[in-house]
Design a protein around this motif. Structure first.
Motif, PDB file in Angstrom:
ATOM      1  N   VAL A   1      16.381 -11.235 -35.225  1.00 31.75           N
ATOM      2  CA  VAL A   1      17.034 -11.502 -33.945  1.00 31.75           C
ATOM      3  C   VAL A   1      18.155 -12.502 -34.184  1.00 31.75           C
ATOM      4  O   VAL A   1      17.976 -13.524 -34.853  1.00 31.75           O
ATOM      5  N   THR A   2      19.304 -12.209 -33.601  1.00 33.80           N
ATOM      6  CA  THR A   2      20.433 -13.126 -33.774  1.00 33.80           C
ATOM      7  C   THR A   2      20.327 -14.290 -32.798  1.00 33.80           C
ATOM      8  O   THR A   2      19.589 -14.242 -31.807  1.00 33.80           O
TER       9      THR A   2
ATOM     10  N   VAL B   1      22.563 -15.275 -30.700  1.00 38.01           N
ATOM     11  CA  VAL B   1      23.127 -14.875 -29.400  1.00 38.01           C
ATOM     12  C   VAL B   1      22.063 -14.175 -28.561  1.00 38.01           C
ATOM     13  O   VAL B   1      21.953 -14.420 -27.352  1.00 38.01           O
ATOM     14  N   GLU B   2      21.269 -13.338 -29.172  1.00 35.40           N
ATOM     15  CA  GLU B   2      20.208 -12.650 -28.434  1.00 35.40           C
ATOM     16  C   GLU B   2      19.153 -13.642 -27.936  1.00 35.40           C
ATOM     17  O   GLU B   2      18.661 -13.524 -26.805  1.00 35.40           O
TER      18      GLU B   2
ATOM     19  N   ALA C   1      20.695 -15.533 -24.993  1.00 34.89           N
ATOM     20  CA  ALA C   1      20.797 -14.649 -23.824  1.00 34.89           C
ATOM     21  C   ALA C   1      19.426 -14.486 -23.170  1.00 34.89           C
ATOM     22  O   ALA C   1      19.300 -14.535 -21.936  1.00 34.89           O
ATOM     23  N   SER C   2      18.382 -14.313 -23.956  1.00 35.08           N
ATOM     24  CA  SER C   2      17.048 -14.147 -23.372  1.00 35.08           C
ATOM     25  C   SER C   2      16.566 -15.443 -22.711  1.00 35.08           C
ATOM     26  O   SER C   2      15.948 -15.411 -21.646  1.00 35.08           O
TER      27      SER C   2
END
Length: 146
Positions: free
Chosen positions: A10-11, A13-14, A17-18
């Motif tokens: 998982v990056t 940014v992800e 965002a979550s």
């Protein structure tokens, strides 16, 4: 096993965002709880007001001896827990817990009231913290048994 070797994870940014989406959902849900508490307090006050108004009305309707004395004489001192506010319609008020109870008794609101010995009574409950706010109101008739 060869399929899992191609996964990179998982990056950042992800993950951000979550977390942002989860925060928005939780903040929205947290704003609902104080409103629910205020609504519960309002409903509690309203329910207590309705019950208190009915009790006061029944007290007036069932106290025939004092009512007979009250309607036969112009003296309002026969009901000492109330104080008279105005002249034509007899208005009484007292404090009962969280409420200011105001009772309006109309001694002669029509000619039929003399025939049937029934007189209109209006009970209004005001919030003691906000005296302009009516919490509950009910009305009925008191009948004088002679």
């Amino acid at each position: 096993m060869e399929i899992l070797k191609g996964e990179k994870g998982v990056t950042l940014v992800e993950v951000l965002a979550s977390i942002t989406l989860l925060s928005i959902v939780l903040i929205t849900l947290m704003n609902i709880f104080p409103q629910m508490g205020m609504m519960n307090n309002y409903n509690k006050m309203k329910t207590q007001g309705i019950n208190t108004a009915k009790e006061v009305l029944l007290k007036w309707q069932n106290d025939n001896d004092r009512l007979k004395l009250f309607f036969d004489t112009p003296d309002v001192s026969v009901i000492p827990e109330f104080k008279q506010i105005t002249g034509n319609v007899y208005n009484f008020e007292y404090v009962n817990g969280d409420f200011i109870v105001r009772v309006d008794v109309n001694k002669n609101f029509s000619k039929k009231s003399d025939i049937y010995n029934a007189h209109l009574i209006v009970v209004k409950l005001y919030n003691i913290e906000k005296p302009d706010t009516v919490v509950s109101e009910t009305y009925g008739y008191v009948k004088i048994r002679r």
